[in-house]
Design a protein around this motif. Structure first.
Motif, PDB file in Angstrom:
ATOM      1  N   UNK A 256       0.743  -1.467   0.087  1.00  0.00           N
ATOM      2  CA  UNK A 256       0.018  -0.033  -0.092  1.00  0.00           C
ATOM      3  C   UNK A 256       0.968   1.216   0.033  1.00  0.00           C
ATOM      4  N   UNK A 257       1.890   1.132   0.565  1.00  0.00           N
ATOM      5  CA  UNK A 257       3.018   2.354   0.625  1.00  0.00           C
ATOM      6  C   UNK A 257       3.352   2.615  -0.749  1.00  0.00           C
ATOM      7  N   UNK A 258       4.018   1.598  -1.548  1.00  0.00           N
ATOM      8  CA  UNK A 258       4.151   1.572  -2.876  1.00  0.00           C
ATOM      9  C   UNK A 258       3.182   2.022  -3.832  1.00  0.00           C
ATOM     10  N   UNK A 259       1.866   1.907  -3.328  1.00  0.00           N
ATOM     11  CA  UNK A 259       0.738   2.402  -4.242  1.00  0.00           C
ATOM     12  C   UNK A 259       0.601   3.683  -4.137  1.00  0.00           C
ATOM     13  N   UNK A 260       0.432   4.054  -2.710  1.00  0.00           N
ATOM     14  CA  UNK A 260       0.276   5.452  -2.733  1.00  0.00           C
ATOM     15  C   UNK A 260       1.374   6.524  -3.077  1.00  0.00           C
ATOM     16  N   UNK A 261       2.586   6.005  -2.828  1.00  0.00           N
ATOM     17  CA  UNK A 261       3.574   6.849  -3.298  1.00  0.00           C
ATOM     18  C   UNK A 261       3.543   7.161  -4.703  1.00  0.00           C
ATOM     19  N   UNK A 262       2.898   6.331  -5.655  1.00  0.00           N
ATOM     20  CA  UNK A 262       2.485   6.688  -7.040  1.00  0.00           C
ATOM     21  C   UNK A 262       1.019   6.855  -7.236  1.00  0.00           C
ATOM     22  N   UNK A 263       0.292   7.386  -6.232  1.00  0.00           N
ATOM     23  CA  UNK A 263      -1.062   7.564  -6.242  1.00  0.00           C
ATOM     24  C   UNK A 263      -1.457   8.255  -7.640  1.00  0.00           C
ATOM     25  N   UNK A 264      -0.820   9.307  -7.994  1.00  0.00           N
ATOM     26  CA  UNK A 264      -1.289  10.194  -9.191  1.00  0.00           C
ATOM     27  C   UNK A 264      -1.199   9.505 -10.390  1.00  0.00           C
ATOM     28  N   UNK A 265       0.171   8.814 -10.444  1.00  0.00           N
ATOM     29  CA  UNK A 265       0.281   8.018 -11.695  1.00  0.00           C
ATOM     30  C   UNK A 265      -0.596   6.786 -11.736  1.00  0.00           C
ATOM     31  N   UNK A 266      -1.228   6.089 -10.804  1.00  0.00           N
ATOM     32  CA  UNK A 266      -1.956   5.172 -10.846  1.00  0.00           C
ATOM     33  C   UNK A 266      -3.536   5.344 -11.036  1.00  0.00           C
ATOM     34  N   UNK A 267      -3.959   6.799 -10.474  1.00  0.00           N
ATOM     35  CA  UNK A 267      -5.050   7.014 -10.845  1.00  0.00           C
ATOM     36  C   UNK A 267      -5.401   7.776 -11.913  1.00  0.00           C
ATOM     37  N   UNK A 268      -4.460   8.385 -12.577  1.00  0.00           N
ATOM     38  CA  UNK A 268      -4.976   9.169 -13.869  1.00  0.00           C
ATOM     39  C   UNK A 268      -5.233   8.353 -14.958  1.00  0.00           C
ATOM     40  N   UNK A 269      -4.602   7.430 -15.489  1.00  0.00           N
ATOM     41  CA  UNK A 269      -5.164   6.417 -16.391  1.00  0.00           C
ATOM     42  C   UNK A 269      -6.409   5.787 -16.099  1.00  0.00           C
ATOM     43  N   UNK A 270      -6.856   5.553 -14.821  1.00  0.00           N
ATOM     44  CA  UNK A 270      -7.945   5.251 -14.499  1.00  0.00           C
ATOM     45  C   UNK A 270      -9.151   6.204 -14.796  1.00  0.00           C
ATOM     46  N   UNK A 271      -8.908   7.447 -14.500  1.00  0.00           N
ATOM     47  CA  UNK A 271      -9.676   8.656 -14.527  1.00  0.00           C
ATOM     48  C   UNK A 271     -10.215   8.454 -16.067  1.00  0.00           C
ATOM     49  N   UNK A 272      -9.063   8.707 -16.777  1.00  0.00           N
ATOM     50  CA  UNK A 272      -9.406   8.884 -18.254  1.00  0.00           C
ATOM     51  C   UNK A 272     -10.228   7.569 -18.914  1.00  0.00           C
ATOM     52  N   UNK A 273      -9.835   6.284 -18.356  1.00  0.00           N
ATOM     53  CA  UNK A 273     -10.549   5.134 -18.955  1.00  0.00           C
ATOM     54  C   UNK A 273     -12.079   5.292 -18.550  1.00  0.00           C
ATOM     55  N   UNK A 274     -12.363   5.799 -17.093  1.00  0.00           N
ATOM     56  CA  UNK A 274     -13.676   5.978 -16.527  1.00  0.00           C
ATOM     57  C   UNK A 274     -14.530   6.957 -17.489  1.00  0.00           C
ATOM     58  N   UNK A 275     -13.725   7.970 -17.713  1.00  0.00           N
ATOM     59  CA  UNK A 275     -14.511   8.920 -18.658  1.00  0.00           C
ATOM     60  C   UNK A 275     -15.045   8.409 -20.034  1.00  0.00           C
ATOM     61  N   UNK A 276     -14.162   7.585 -20.491  1.00  0.00           N
ATOM     62  CA  UNK A 276     -14.208   6.903 -21.804  1.00  0.00           C
ATOM     63  C   UNK A 276     -15.629   6.059 -21.601  1.00  0.00           C
ATOM     64  N   UNK A 277     -15.542   5.343 -20.576  1.00  0.00           N
ATOM     65  CA  UNK A 277     -16.666   4.146 -20.399  1.00  0.00           C
ATOM     66  C   UNK A 277     -18.003   4.961 -20.226  1.00  0.00           C
ATOM     67  N   UNK A 278     -17.881   6.096 -19.208  1.00  0.00           N
ATOM     68  CA  UNK A 278     -19.198   6.710 -18.854  1.00  0.00           C
ATOM     69  C   UNK A 278     -19.725   7.252 -19.974  1.00  0.00           C
ATOM     70  N   UNK A 279     -19.064   7.930 -21.162  1.00  0.00           N
ATOM     71  CA  UNK A 279     -19.460   8.506 -21.904  1.00  0.00           C
ATOM     72  C   UNK A 279     -20.059   7.304 -22.992  1.00  0.00           C
ATOM     73  N   UNK A 280     -19.300   6.076 -23.155  1.00  0.00           N
ATOM     74  CA  UNK A 280     -20.248   4.974 -24.066  1.00  0.00           C
ATOM     75  C   UNK A 280     -21.328   4.669 -23.337  1.00  0.00           C
ATOM     76  N   UNK A 281     -21.405   4.594 -21.887  1.00  0.00           N
ATOM     77  CA  UNK A 281     -22.613   4.145 -21.136  1.00  0.00           C
ATOM     78  C   UNK A 281     -23.887   5.132 -21.595  1.00  0.00           C
TER      79      UNK A 281
END
Length: 371
Positions: A256-281
């Motif tokens: 979890x420490x390793x994950x949260x150290x790179x929180x922004x890099x992990x969340x950013x592509x997920x946010x873009x993917x969710x935006x595309x999927x929500x638009x499709x839905x």
């Protein structure tokens, strides 16, 4: 005797299906995305601390706007919910709970002997906070007020004004109550939208809980947390954790420490993917005989089969047809809603599989309408 009601939502982890639109997580991370295997070779698998790893608590605190000593690391957000309920509610005490909701938000206090006063938010009302009804439900015996923001199953986030009005009502009508704000989906945003601030620092009355399961794609770590700025409550919750799980897994905390150290890099592509999927839905829903409440956050939203087109037998037929297509949505009854409302998860499946699942969902709708 403490008993907990069976929960149909357990099917999401116990009974997999090919086209699962019921799941509410983002794609799972792999171990290799967090750490090199060689870094784990010399990790000592001893006890951690009851509070949780110091660096981990600091990383969580920085995201929530509180101090590291105001964070308690837990075994998922579900343990945080359990510990808080156990610490604040004796049998017969009252809990005001906004529904629809994550099923354990209701079954945990009921199982511990509390009386749960349900306050309903509605599809027609956009699942906004029903402040007047919630205020009416508050009494001097209310010990816990439970909300989620963004809400599960709708993904609707309560505004800052709504939260302040809620806290004012609780202070006036239920001065002995703690307000739990489940923020599990808070960091799950769309596109370039900012992560909304946590409610953690709004009041000493507020306790928040969250985890790495939904927005971050790490449900297998079983790593969550709660925050409270009330030092006495914090001490009681830490003691309650010690006599239940003692400490979290040191390996989970390290990852979890390793994950949260790179929180922004992990969340950013997920946010873009969710935006595309929500638009499709959203585009898909415009061409289907359904209604939709647009979410503010999370990989989830609510759709509804209109009563003027889908009588109750057609609703049942819709779910029956979905089952034959190896496709699942999360029925409203899992969350305290009517089954003509259902939750769709749009972050779990790969893009091609998500499109295929929507095609099957459309087939089930057409079949149900045809009778």
């Amino acid at each position: 005797m403490t008993t907990f009601a069976p929960s149909a939502i357990s099917a999401l982890i116990d009974s997999p299906v090919r086209h699962d639109l019921g799941e509410s997580t983002c794609p799972p991370l792999s171990l290799g995305e967090l750490v090199e295997p060689a870094e784990l070779k010399d990790v000592a698998l001893g006890y951690g601390t009851s509070h949780g790893d110091e660096e981990l608590r600091g990383l969580i605190a920085a995201g929530a706007g509180v101090g590291a000593d105001e964070v308690l690391v837990t075994v998922g957000a579900i343990e945080a919910m359990f510990l808080l309920t156990q610490a604040t509610c004796a049998p017969g005490d009252r809990v005001a709970l906004v529904t629809p909701c994550f099923p354990p938000a209701r079954s945990v206090p009921e199982g511990l002997g509390a009386r749960v006063d349900l306050v309903t938010s509605s599809f027609d009302g956009g699942y906004r906070l029903p402040l007047d009804a919630l205020t009416d439900a508050l009494t001097e015996r209310t010990r816990l007020v439970s909300v989620a923001s963004p809400q599960n199953p709708s993904g609707v986030r309560f505004t800052d004004d709504e939260m302040r009005a809620l806290l004012a009502a609780v202070a006036d009508r239920a001065p002995g109550a703690v307000v739990l704000v489940d923020e599990t989906y808070r960091e799950s945003t769309y596109g370039d939208g900012p992560v909304p601030p946590s409610a953690a620092a709004l009041s000493a009355r507020v306790v928040t809980c969250s985890s790495l399961s939904k927005a971050h794609g790490a449900p297998g770590l079983r790593l969550g947390w709660l925050t409270t700025t009330d030092a006495d409550l914090s001490a009681r919750l830490r003691e309650a954790k010690f006599v239940t799980t003692i400490a979290c897994s040191t390996l989970d905390e390290l990852l979890a420490v390793h994950l949260l150290r790179q929180r922004a890099a992990i969340l950013a592509p997920r946010a873009r993917r969710l935006e595309r999927a929500l638009a499709e839905l959203s585009a898909w829903a415009q061409d289907q005989p359904v209604e939709i409440v647009r979410p503010d956050g999370g990989a989830i939203c609510c759709l509804r089969l209109p009563a003027d087109r889908f009588p109750d037998d057609a609703v049942a037929g819709f779910y029956a047809r979905l089952a034959t297509l190896e496709t699942r949505v999360a029925p409203g009854s899992w969350f305290g809603e009517h089954d003509r409302v259902f939750r769709v998860g749009f972050g779990h499946l790969a893009p091609h599989d998500f499109s295929a699942a929507l095609d099957r969902l459309a087939t089930a709708l057409t079949t149900a309408l045809a009778g």
